[in-house]
Design a protein around this motif. Sequence first.
Motif, PDB file in Angstrom:
ATOM      1  N   ARG A 154      -7.638  -0.799  10.724  1.00  0.00           N
ATOM      2  CA  ARG A 154      -6.303  -0.298  10.336  1.00  0.00           C
ATOM      3  C   ARG A 154      -6.143  -0.342   8.821  1.00  0.00           C
ATOM      4  O   ARG A 154      -5.564   0.558   8.211  1.00  0.00           O
ATOM      5  CB  ARG A 154      -5.201  -1.116  11.020  1.00  0.00           C
ATOM      6  CG  ARG A 154      -4.908  -0.675  12.454  1.00  0.00           C
ATOM      7  CD  ARG A 154      -3.610  -1.281  12.955  1.00  0.00           C
ATOM      8  NE  ARG A 154      -3.664  -2.732  12.980  1.00  0.00           N
ATOM      9  CZ  ARG A 154      -4.050  -3.454  14.035  1.00  0.00           C
ATOM     10  NH1 ARG A 154      -4.399  -2.849  15.150  1.00  0.00           N
ATOM     11  NH2 ARG A 154      -4.089  -4.769  13.980  1.00  0.00           N
TER      12      ARG A 154
ATOM     13  N   ARG B 164       1.468  -9.208  12.487  1.00  0.00           N
ATOM     14  CA  ARG B 164       1.987  -7.895  12.897  1.00  0.00           C
ATOM     15  C   ARG B 164       3.372  -8.120  13.493  1.00  0.00           C
ATOM     16  O   ARG B 164       3.594  -9.114  14.204  1.00  0.00           O
ATOM     17  CB  ARG B 164       1.079  -7.238  13.928  1.00  0.00           C
ATOM     18  CG  ARG B 164      -0.344  -7.062  13.430  1.00  0.00           C
ATOM     19  CD  ARG B 164      -1.105  -6.136  14.342  1.00  0.00           C
ATOM     20  NE  ARG B 164      -0.691  -4.755  14.138  1.00  0.00           N
ATOM     21  CZ  ARG B 164      -0.922  -3.773  15.010  1.00  0.00           C
ATOM     22  NH1 ARG B 164      -1.517  -4.045  16.151  1.00  0.00           N
ATOM     23  NH2 ARG B 164      -0.537  -2.540  14.759  1.00  0.00           N
TER      24      ARG B 164
ATOM     25  N   ARG C  60      11.306   2.665  17.444  1.00  0.00           N
ATOM     26  CA  ARG C  60      10.489   1.482  17.206  1.00  0.00           C
ATOM     27  C   ARG C  60      10.119   1.367  15.720  1.00  0.00           C
ATOM     28  O   ARG C  60       9.873   2.382  15.062  1.00  0.00           O
ATOM     29  CB  ARG C  60       9.219   1.646  18.029  1.00  0.00           C
ATOM     30  CG  ARG C  60       8.432   0.428  18.258  1.00  0.00           C
ATOM     31  CD  ARG C  60       7.237   0.798  19.121  1.00  0.00           C
ATOM     32  NE  ARG C  60       6.564  -0.387  19.569  1.00  0.00           N
ATOM     33  CZ  ARG C  60       5.295  -0.411  19.879  1.00  0.00           C
ATOM     34  NH1 ARG C  60       4.561   0.680  19.824  1.00  0.00           N
ATOM     35  NH2 ARG C  60       4.738  -1.533  20.275  1.00  0.00           N
TER      36      ARG C  60
ATOM     37  N   TRP D  11       6.922  -6.083  15.275  1.00  0.00           N
ATOM     38  CA  TRP D  11       7.579  -4.877  15.787  1.00  0.00           C
ATOM     39  C   TRP D  11       9.050  -5.192  16.056  1.00  0.00           C
ATOM     40  O   TRP D  11       9.374  -6.323  16.448  1.00  0.00           O
ATOM     41  CB  TRP D  11       6.991  -4.430  17.119  1.00  0.00           C
ATOM     42  CG  TRP D  11       5.635  -3.798  17.070  1.00  0.00           C
ATOM     43  CD1 TRP D  11       5.360  -2.473  16.917  1.00  0.00           C
ATOM     44  CD2 TRP D  11       4.365  -4.442  17.210  1.00  0.00           C
ATOM     45  NE1 TRP D  11       4.001  -2.253  16.950  1.00  0.00           N
ATOM     46  CE2 TRP D  11       3.364  -3.443  17.128  1.00  0.00           C
ATOM     47  CE3 TRP D  11       3.966  -5.776  17.383  1.00  0.00           C
ATOM     48  CZ2 TRP D  11       2.013  -3.736  17.225  1.00  0.00           C
ATOM     49  CZ3 TRP D  11       2.619  -6.054  17.475  1.00  0.00           C
ATOM     50  CH2 TRP D  11       1.656  -5.045  17.390  1.00  0.00           C
TER      51      TRP D  11
ATOM     52  N   GLY E 104      -0.120  -9.161  23.505  1.00  0.00           N
ATOM     53  CA  GLY E 104       0.152  -9.196  22.069  1.00  0.00           C
ATOM     54  C   GLY E 104      -0.075  -7.885  21.346  1.00  0.00           C
ATOM     55  O   GLY E 104      -0.485  -7.867  20.192  1.00  0.00           O
ATOM     56  N   TRP E 105       0.182  -6.754  22.012  1.00  0.00           N
ATOM     57  CA  TRP E 105       0.073  -5.489  21.284  1.00  0.00           C
ATOM     58  C   TRP E 105       1.418  -4.786  21.156  1.00  0.00           C
ATOM     59  O   TRP E 105       1.494  -3.635  20.743  1.00  0.00           O
ATOM     60  CB  TRP E 105      -1.002  -4.587  21.870  1.00  0.00           C
ATOM     61  CG  TRP E 105      -0.973  -4.354  23.343  1.00  0.00           C
ATOM     62  CD1 TRP E 105      -1.593  -5.121  24.285  1.00  0.00           C
ATOM     63  CD2 TRP E 105      -0.301  -3.315  24.052  1.00  0.00           C
ATOM     64  NE1 TRP E 105      -1.360  -4.617  25.534  1.00  0.00           N
ATOM     65  CE2 TRP E 105      -0.569  -3.504  25.431  1.00  0.00           C
ATOM     66  CE3 TRP E 105       0.502  -2.237  23.681  1.00  0.00           C
ATOM     67  CZ2 TRP E 105      -0.072  -2.672  26.418  1.00  0.00           C
ATOM     68  CZ3 TRP E 105       0.996  -1.402  24.668  1.00  0.00           C
ATOM     69  CH2 TRP E 105       0.710  -1.628  26.022  1.00  0.00           C
TER      70      TRP E 105
ATOM     71  N   SER F 233       7.568  -0.951  12.926  1.00  0.00           N
ATOM     72  CA  SER F 233       6.477  -1.925  12.886  1.00  0.00           C
ATOM     73  C   SER F 233       6.182  -2.335  11.445  1.00  0.00           C
ATOM     74  O   SER F 233       6.529  -1.625  10.494  1.00  0.00           O
ATOM     75  CB  SER F 233       5.226  -1.356  13.554  1.00  0.00           C
ATOM     76  OG  SER F 233       4.728  -0.271  12.805  1.00  0.00           O
TER      77      SER F 233
ATOM     78  N   ASP G 285       0.226   4.772  10.943  1.00  0.00           N
ATOM     79  CA  ASP G 285       0.614   4.487  12.331  1.00  0.00           C
ATOM     80  C   ASP G 285       0.252   5.645  13.262  1.00  0.00           C
ATOM     81  O   ASP G 285      -0.165   5.436  14.399  1.00  0.00           O
ATOM     82  CB  ASP G 285       2.122   4.209  12.434  1.00  0.00           C
ATOM     83  CG  ASP G 285       2.460   2.814  11.962  1.00  0.00           C
ATOM     84  OD1 ASP G 285       1.511   2.023  11.759  1.00  0.00           O
ATOM     85  OD2 ASP G 285       3.658   2.519  11.782  1.00  0.00           O
TER      86      ASP G 285
ATOM     87  N   GLU H  43      -3.672   1.035  17.372  1.00  0.00           N
ATOM     88  CA  GLU H  43      -2.335   0.542  17.040  1.00  0.00           C
ATOM     89  C   GLU H  43      -1.995  -0.695  17.893  1.00  0.00           C
ATOM     90  O   GLU H  43      -1.344  -1.630  17.443  1.00  0.00           O
ATOM     91  CB  GLU H  43      -1.308   1.648  17.297  1.00  0.00           C
ATOM     92  CG  GLU H  43       0.096   1.273  16.870  1.00  0.00           C
ATOM     93  CD  GLU H  43       1.129   2.278  17.354  1.00  0.00           C
ATOM     94  OE1 GLU H  43       0.827   3.053  18.279  1.00  0.00           O
ATOM     95  OE2 GLU H  43       2.234   2.273  16.803  1.00  0.00           O
ATOM     96  N   GLU H  44      -2.465  -0.676  19.143  1.00  0.00           N
ATOM     97  CA  GLU H  44      -2.090  -1.735  20.077  1.00  0.00           C
ATOM     98  C   GLU H  44      -3.055  -2.919  20.042  1.00  0.00           C
ATOM     99  O   GLU H  44      -2.692  -4.025  20.434  1.00  0.00           O
ATOM    100  CB  GLU H  44      -2.070  -1.159  21.501  1.00  0.00           C
ATOM    101  CG  GLU H  44      -1.019  -0.070  21.692  1.00  0.00           C
ATOM    102  CD  GLU H  44      -1.375   0.882  22.812  1.00  0.00           C
ATOM    103  OE1 GLU H  44      -2.540   0.882  23.262  1.00  0.00           O
ATOM    104  OE2 GLU H  44      -0.494   1.635  23.244  1.00  0.00           O
ATOM    105  N   CYS H  45      -4.300  -2.677  19.604  1.00  0.00           N
ATOM    106  CA  CYS H  45      -5.347  -3.707  19.730  1.00  0.00           C
ATOM    107  C   CYS H  45      -5.061  -4.901  18.818  1.00  0.00           C
ATOM    108  O   CYS H  45      -4.911  -4.746  17.611  1.00  0.00           O
ATOM    109  CB  CYS H  45      -6.694  -3.088  19.380  1.00  0.00           C
ATOM    110  SG  CYS H  45      -8.038  -4.273  19.466  1.00  0.00           S
ATOM    111  N   PRO H  46      -4.989  -6.110  19.381  1.00  0.00           N
ATOM    112  CA  PRO H  46      -4.640  -7.261  18.547  1.00  0.00           C
ATOM    113  C   PRO H  46      -5.840  -7.948  17.879  1.00  0.00           C
ATOM    114  O   PRO H  46      -5.664  -8.973  17.242  1.00  0.00           O
ATOM    115  CB  PRO H  46      -3.979  -8.219  19.567  1.00  0.00           C
ATOM    116  CG  PRO H  46      -4.553  -7.861  20.889  1.00  0.00           C
ATOM    117  CD  PRO H  46      -5.045  -6.448  20.810  1.00  0.00           C
TER     118      PRO H  46
ATOM    119  N   LEU I 130      -7.181   0.285  25.010  1.00  0.00           N
ATOM    120  CA  LEU I 130      -6.021   0.230  24.108  1.00  0.00           C
ATOM    121  C   LEU I 130      -6.280   1.073  22.864  1.00  0.00           C
ATOM    122  O   LEU I 130      -7.426   1.224  22.435  1.00  0.00           O
ATOM    123  CB  LEU I 130      -5.736  -1.207  23.674  1.00  0.00           C
ATOM    124  CG  LEU I 130      -5.224  -2.187  24.733  1.00  0.00           C
ATOM    125  CD1 LEU I 130      -4.989  -3.549  24.098  1.00  0.00           C
ATOM    126  CD2 LEU I 130      -3.923  -1.687  25.351  1.00  0.00           C
TER     127      LEU I 130
END
Lengths: 153, 665
Positions: A62, B615, B520, B617, B235-236, B522, A34, A51-54, A48
Amino acid sequence: MKMWPLAAIAVLGGLALGISFLSGPDPDEVPTADEVAGRMMSPFCPGLTLEECPSDQASRVRGEIDQMVARGATNSEIDRWIVDNFGEVALARPGGSIAWMGPPLLALAGIGAVTLVLRRRVRAAPQPQPVELSEQDENLFQQDFGSFRRGSE
Amino acid sequence: MEISAAGQAILLAALACALWSTISSALGVKRNDRRLALSGERALFAGAFFIVCATVLLVYAFYSRDFSLKYVHGYSSRSTSPIFTFTALWAGMEGSLLFWTLLTTLYSVSAMAVQRKRRPDLTPVATAVLAGILTFFASVLVLGANPFTSLSPIPGDGRGLNPLLQSPFMAIHPAMLYLGLTGFAVPFAFAVASLVTGRLEAGWFTSTRRWTVLAWSFLTVGIILGGAWAYMELGWGGYWAWDPVENASLLPWLTGTAFLHSVMIQERRQMLKIWNVALILGTYCLAIFGTFLTRSGLLSSVHTFSESPVGTMFLPFLAVVLVFAFGLLGWRYEKLRSQRHLETMFSREAMFLFNNLLLVTIALTVLWGTLYPIMVEAFSGAKISVGPPFFNTVIAPMGLALLALTGIGPLVAWRRASWRSLKRHIFLPLVGGAATVASLALNGVRSAGAMFGLGLISFVAVATIGEFVRGARAHRGKGPLGYPKGLLTVISGNRRRYGGYIVHLGVVLICLGISGTAFRESWSGTMKPGDSFAIGRYDVTYARARTFTTDEKAVRMAVMNVAEDGRRVAQLTPQRNIHLAQDQAQSEIGLRSSLSDDLYLVLTQMDSSFTVTMRAWVNPLVAWIWIGGAFMALGMLVILSGKPPEPRPVAAGTARAKESVPVPV
């Protein structure tokens, strides 16, 4: 109020922050996946982090990072892998001292400038001077003040 | 007549009116000719009329599915819903610039209509400035980003709206943001007018204070809605990514916030005149800078429009505005110098000064981080990034200091505060902060940063609530409703002050929401139907998959059962959809929101055997960000509901400044 403690705190704080920014993560430490994903810009999602990229591709990268971390790769090894595969642009933490020292220097310059201006102004501000009353004025004042006190009681 | 030709003619008419308004108003001031000044005002109203007509025409083209217009074809289709057909107006570069121009002109004519009687001395110059701005935007629409460009041959259907933009938040967020950014044109124009005319007393900002607060309020709501859109749609799992375009909207907000605070020092003590003018000039320049940044193609972002000649048109405009505005400031520097002095560093004025210093330093840091990759590339050719790790590390300490000042500032008296009074008022907030830290420690929290942050949040919350309690106590009546009545009395009696405190409470709640990031959690992995995983206090089970196709999209949905302590509490359905018109994949999140935390599920992939990549969170306290935003909006409404400031007596019927000055056109 003395300004030097504030200035000293600001200088020390700025230096401490600057040094900590410059040093970054320990190069020999094994990070968590992470942590790495949070400091890598995604090549697949503009603006982004990984970690944030979908996107699906980001998931795969990852996954590769997970495997590297599981194998015990260190921060420096992972950063080198990121630069080799995606270029320096993929590192979200900019290298070099100028990027990191810019904001603390700006803050210090601002604090310094404001402090100097304020000190000058506080010194230059006209201070109230004691006024010598004549005997007659003194008597009048005492009479008025006495009646005011009686009235308020 | 073709809609394209009609639209182009209307835009040309708007440009002509704006140009005439600029020249006529400026000449009117220079020659002290009321007829020319009046002509300039009327031309501005005419220009606004044509811009309204152009907007109505484009909206009509959208609803009549007139795909002969390239813009309508690019951002709508026959299946686009009515509401998103309307919001498509600002979905692309050309339409968004027309919308920006529309809002600027509406602000301009509204300000003119109100201010021409209140401030006849400043209005002609302000008209020239606002007309100059309109001239630039109308030129961009005509020459660089024309929404009425025609398409041939005419396609049978449009390409449709980007699925990411088909969200209720996206319907409101850009409109709010634009209302905020364009609104700063009014105080900017009046600040310039005060510099040009030499009427530098406080009047220029008291006349436009409500416009400034209005613009700042819209910008605040726009930024928060933008965060909500990112959270719900992208969606992140987050709401703020320090994206260059997010930063571009934050910059004028920061300087605007600094202005709203520092202006109180000028009102009370007639100090910081130069600083206040510089802040409002800088705020509008930053609003223009943000518009340039998003349209220049310089930066890579999910928000930016494609590269176009518009960027190169904005740069000279920005340079002219900067040189003109700050040149005037330099010219009037001596006249703006304050005759009063700060009596001590321990006063409300000094607190505001440090608040301003922090806000402006944060703004400069954000600007620095946003532009640093461009500077490095320009000088060395190397492509680098400045991302969240930089901004979070550098901004967090300054943000915490600013938060502390939010709590301490109202406790410190104007001019010269006493330690005795401060000690009396600061005691309870300190107890509140210490109690929070102790309770966190007892509950096993070991993160020093989180404990300090949450302790500080409690300190500021207690200090701010204390202001309401003290006010209510001073105005309380008899009986059981004494305190609530006292509270209402004190708020309605000083709406600006207590509205400001409500905004501060909103900021505290937003900080509380942001602090949840420290806790947080995840999870990510692949799952087959029947698989489970645990995250936070939840057990999540992939029950089954559902797939179906609608007119718009092919839907792949994972049905996820959420349990807490063995009891099912929710069923979430994250989706991965393919939008057919755009052939674009998009995730729809599954969200269970509560005051304590959000469970946030994103389906990133589903294969033919219904194995999914998921994913998840747990985002603690996020709901408080949106509640804090609502508090901020409420506070702004309270401020705006107060009486407008009394107009100062000004000799009517003169457009002439106190002293003769040349007017740069």
